[in-house]
Design a protein around this motif. Structure first.
Motif, short mmCIF file in Angstrom:
data_model
loop_
_atom_site.label_atom_id
_atom_site.label_comp_id
_atom_site.label_asym_id
_atom_site.label_seq_id
_atom_site.Cartn_x
_atom_site.Cartn_y
_atom_site.Cartn_z
N SER A 157 0.85 -1.19 0.00
CA SER A 157 0.00 0.00 0.00
C SER A 157 0.88 1.24 0.00
CB SER A 157 -0.93 0.02 1.21
OG SER A 157 -0.18 0.16 2.40
N SER A 195 0.35 5.53 0.84
CA SER A 195 -0.49 6.68 1.20
C SER A 195 -0.11 7.86 0.32
CB SER A 195 -0.30 7.04 2.67
OG SER A 195 -0.75 5.99 3.50
N ASP A 224 -3.53 9.16 7.68
CA ASP A 224 -2.63 8.06 8.01
C ASP A 224 -1.63 8.58 9.04
OD1 ASP A 224 -0.79 6.05 8.18
OD2 ASP A 224 -0.53 5.78 6.02
N LYS A 236 -5.25 6.15 0.21
CA LYS A 236 -4.24 5.10 0.17
C LYS A 236 -4.57 4.18 -0.99
CE LYS A 236 -2.80 3.41 4.09
NZ LYS A 236 -2.71 2.64 5.36
N ALA A 280 -7.03 7.03 3.57
CA ALA A 280 -5.69 6.74 4.07
C ALA A 280 -5.70 6.19 5.50
CB ALA A 280 -4.83 8.00 4.01
N ASP A 314 -3.70 -1.54 6.67
CA ASP A 314 -3.32 -2.33 5.50
C ASP A 314 -3.99 -3.70 5.50
OD1 ASP A 314 -1.80 -0.24 4.71
OD2 ASP A 314 0.15 -1.18 5.12
#
Length: 260
Positions: free
Chosen positions: A102, A104, A119, A128, A147, A151
């Motif tokens: 991932s 952001s 995030d 994200k 974001a 994950d």
């Protein structure tokens, strides 16, 4: 686009409306110029209304981009090119393993509050993007979320979409952020083996990690296109389309270069 690049893409685009058996007028502007204008925005990172006058009207170009995004045309073009690149590299069209990660991205003021988040780990306010790539670094699936999502939570959706498209994939590499219940869930629900590639505790500075470097290189390919460095899109699915277009441009240039 060069003549060689256009020859690779032209037959993969959706047919004009007047050829779909529903009547309608011929398209007013040349398709090649329209596609060039869209790639100009993706590569240059400019706003739609800042398109040079050499191109068709900005709102016409944006409308076609939005229309083709809605019908999944960019996904069709991307998948066809990815299969060709894999075959050209001596691989089977369908992959058997994937790497997920991932990233952001800071959101601009055009990203509405309801589709953005913060995030805390990366100190990023925006969205994200979660991607799955094959062993060559070619994009398999992209999902864009707020974001603030973890994950391992967003990977549930990412892996589910990937499994629906690729029944041949049985093995997935991921970083330490995916440790936990995701590994068990993927094994029992999707029949996927998720292996966590962790960074050595004694390592300092930049270290190339097995398999994980492949997805990092893919992010480098994507962020060479300035429209993907920051998130300017009002809708998450339009940002997903921008990522697909970045990879389409990358693969088209590779295929055209190999044909020379």
């Amino acid at each position: 686009m060069t003549d060689a690049e256009w020859a690779i893409v032209v037959d993969l685009l959706p047919p004009p409306g007047n050829r779909a058996g529903k009547g309608g007028r011929h398209e007013k502007y040349c398709r090649r110029v329209i596609v060039d204008a869209i790639f100009y925005v993706v590569r240059g990172g400019i706003a739609w209304r800042q398109l040079p006058r050499d191109f068709p009207p900005a709102m016409t170009v944006y409308t076609i981009f939005r229309r083709w995004s809605a019908i999944g045309a960019w996904q069709v073009v991307h998948d066809a090119l990815r299969d060709r690149v894999r075959v050209r590299a001596g691989r089977a069209p369908q992959p058997t393993a994937a790497i997920i990660d991932s990233q952001s991205i800071q959101g601009s003021d055009t990203v509405p509050a309801y589709s953005r988040g913060y995030d805390a780990g990366k100190k990023t306010n925006g969205r994200k993007r979660h991607i799955a790539v094959d062993s060559l670094g070619l994009l398999l699936t992209v999902v864009v979320t707020v974001a603030s999502i973890q994950d391992r939570d967003s990977a549930v959706r990412l892996l589910a979409v990937m499994r629906a498209k690729f029944s041949t994939i049985t093995f997935v590499w991921a970083d330490g952020g995916y440790t936990g219940r995701l590994v068990v869930w993927a094994k029992h629900v999707l029949a996927l083996t998720v292996q966590i590639v962790k960074r050595c505790d004694d390592a300092s500075g930049f270290t190339v990690l097995p398999r994980r470097w492949v997805v990092e290189r893919t992010y480098a390919w994507i962020t060479k296109h300035r429209r993907c460095v920051l998130d300017y899109e009002t809708r998450p699915d339009h940002h997903e389309a921008m990522v697909l277009l970045a990879m389409i441009f990358t693969m088209t240039r590779r295929l055209a270069r190999d044909c020379e």
